[in-house]
Design a protein around this motif. Structure first.
Motif, PDB file in Angstrom:
ATOM      1  N   GLN A  87      -5.020   9.403   0.510  1.00 39.35           N
ATOM      2  CA  GLN A  87      -5.246   7.976   0.776  1.00 39.35           C
ATOM      3  C   GLN A  87      -6.382   7.812   1.769  1.00 39.35           C
ATOM      4  O   GLN A  87      -6.404   8.451   2.812  1.00 39.35           O
ATOM      5  CB  GLN A  87      -3.985   7.329   1.353  1.00 39.35           C
ATOM      6  CG  GLN A  87      -4.208   5.874   1.797  1.00 39.35           C
ATOM      7  CD  GLN A  87      -2.956   5.224   2.362  1.00 39.35           C
ATOM      8  OE1 GLN A  87      -2.229   4.573   1.610  1.00 39.35           O
ATOM      9  NE2 GLN A  87      -2.695   5.430   3.634  1.00 39.35           N
ATOM     10  N   ASN A 108      -8.630   2.180  -0.704  1.00 37.32           N
ATOM     11  CA  ASN A 108      -8.391   0.750  -0.742  1.00 37.32           C
ATOM     12  C   ASN A 108      -8.952   0.173   0.546  1.00 37.32           C
ATOM     13  O   ASN A 108      -9.181   0.899   1.526  1.00 37.32           O
ATOM     14  CB  ASN A 108      -6.897   0.433  -0.862  1.00 37.32           C
ATOM     15  CG  ASN A 108      -6.648  -1.031  -1.271  1.00 37.32           C
ATOM     16  OD1 ASN A 108      -7.581  -1.840  -1.376  1.00 37.32           O
ATOM     17  ND2 ASN A 108      -5.406  -1.365  -1.507  1.00 37.32           N
ATOM     18  N   MET A 113       0.824   3.983  -3.125  1.00 37.15           N
ATOM     19  CA  MET A 113       0.549   5.423  -3.009  1.00 37.15           C
ATOM     20  C   MET A 113       1.740   6.251  -3.489  1.00 37.15           C
ATOM     21  O   MET A 113       1.572   7.346  -4.026  1.00 37.15           O
ATOM     22  CB  MET A 113       0.176   5.775  -1.575  1.00 37.15           C
ATOM     23  CG  MET A 113      -1.196   5.257  -1.146  1.00 37.15           C
ATOM     24  SD  MET A 113      -2.535   5.695  -2.277  1.00 37.15           S
ATOM     25  CE  MET A 113      -2.597   7.483  -2.066  1.00 37.15           C
ATOM     26  N   GLN A 146       0.835  -1.205   0.000  1.00 34.08           N
ATOM     27  CA  GLN A 146       0.000   0.000   0.000  1.00 34.08           C
ATOM     28  C   GLN A 146       0.866   1.248   0.000  1.00 34.08           C
ATOM     29  O   GLN A 146       0.576   2.233  -0.692  1.00 34.08           O
ATOM     30  CB  GLN A 146      -0.928  -0.014   1.220  1.00 34.08           C
ATOM     31  CG  GLN A 146      -1.874   1.175   1.312  1.00 34.08           C
ATOM     32  CD  GLN A 146      -2.877   1.255   0.168  1.00 34.08           C
ATOM     33  OE1 GLN A 146      -3.275   0.241  -0.401  1.00 34.08           O
ATOM     34  NE2 GLN A 146      -3.268   2.469  -0.192  1.00 34.08           N
TER      35      GLN A 146
END
Ligand SMILES: Nc1ncnc2c1ncn2[C@@H]1O[C@H](COP(=O)(O)OP(=O)(O)O)[C@@H](O)[C@H]1O
Ligand SMILES: N[C@@H](CCC(=O)OP(=O)(O)O)C(=O)O
Length: 290
Positions: free
Chosen positions: A113, A147, A97, A93
């Protein structure tokens, strides 16, 4: 000439969308080799930045944390142990990003995010916090990149192989932000009457306005070793959108600029819509006869 124009218009879809949720699957972001598909990252950033500059409101739901984590750790096979998957998602993750930040910055667009769980909207307090965050970001012309928070998403976990899926998460987000359209980008051109990766004579279905048990019978599992949701979760997402009288388009994400053609009403991928003016009845009838 007039007749030709009428025919052309008949082939176009009625898509009027200002607030749009775009979901991109792992299979679009990661090559089959496991390498990062840098072109998809770049073209996704370009396309969403261009639409943002036109005044559209965009929310991107992006998978790929585990796929990017596998790449970063030089692993070829996704572990089945759930903690190892969560660790990979945490590693990936961060990198995901970083990749998006680099590409969106190149197009002068700010991103943020947002990590969610499927049930976050079920609790009034967290629902409000999430909605306030989305509204502030969209008002400030910032594109939220969502996400699933794989580290804490235990309630969605199938403890054998997979996390919850971003197909349904993207529909949940689209529902709560009152999006005009959900676009799901995958490694396939749309929904077929059979899994095209297994049946060469499978036919692409252009429009669907009703999903029932029979529809699910032709939806198989994931097509790539990186995918999670497969077609089942995409149909569950589409069913939610149809039940709420919203629209969803499932299309191939290999060139995310396809989003521009979808918004222009071109016959791309599969349109899930209750709109009775298009030619979807014919497509659905064909499917249900099989
Ligand atoms: N009826 C169907 N129509 C299209 N694709 C299908 C169908 N049934 C199964 N699939 C499979 O679903 C895959 C897409 O799901 P998935 O692999 O999870 O991709 P993503 O990572 O984009 O979510 C396709 O590659 C295809 O192999
Ligand atoms: N949170 C997971 C997403 C799992 C998922 O839904 O993946 P996909 O089927 O590729 O959309 C990840 O980022 O890997």
């Amino acid at each position: 000439m007039k007749e030709e124009i009428q025919v052309a218009n008949m082939n176009n879809r009625t898509i009027n969308a200002n607030r749009i949720v775009v979901k991109v699957g792992t299979s679009s972001l990661i090559h089959p080799s496991g390498a990062i598909n840098l072109e998809t990252f770049d073209q996704l950033a370009y396309t969403l930045s261009a639409l943002n500059n036109q005044g559209k409101e965009l929310i991107l739901v992006s998978s790929g944390a585990i796929g990017v984590g596998l790449n970063k750790m030089n692993l070829k096979k996704r572990p089945t142990e759930i903690g190892a998957q969560q660790a990979l998602a945490a590693i990936g993750q961060s990198e995901l990003m970083t990749l998006f930040t680099q590409r969106f910055n190149h197009y002068l667009t700010d991103i943020a995010q947002v990590l969610l769980t499927h049930d976050i909207f079920d609790y009034p307090k967290s629902n409000k916090y999430v909605m306030d965050t989305f509204n502030c970001l969209l008002n400030d012309n910032v594109i939220p990149i969502v996400n699933e928070n794989d580290t804490v998403a235990t309630d969605e976990l199938d403890h054998k192989t997979t996390f919850g899926d971003n197909d349904q998460l993207s529909a949940i987000v689209a529902s709560h932000v009152n999006a005009d359209l959900l676009i799901v980008l995958s490694d396939i051109d749309g929904f077929y009457d059979q899994n095209p990766k297994k049946y060469v004579n499978a036919n692409l279905i252009s429009t669907v306005n009703h999903i029932n048990e029979k529809t699910f019978t032709v939806a198989g599992g994931s097509g790539s070793r990186f995918g999670t949701g497969g077609m089942q979760t995409k149909l569950l997402a589409a069913k939610r959108m149809l039940d709420e009288n919203r629209q969803m388009v499932l299309a191939n994400g290999k060139d995310p600029r396809v989003i521009l053609d979808i918004l222009a009403g071109k016959q791309i991928g599969t349109l899930f819509s209750n709109d009775s003016t298009s030619n979807q009845h014919r497509d659905l009838a064909n499917l249900n006869q099989k």
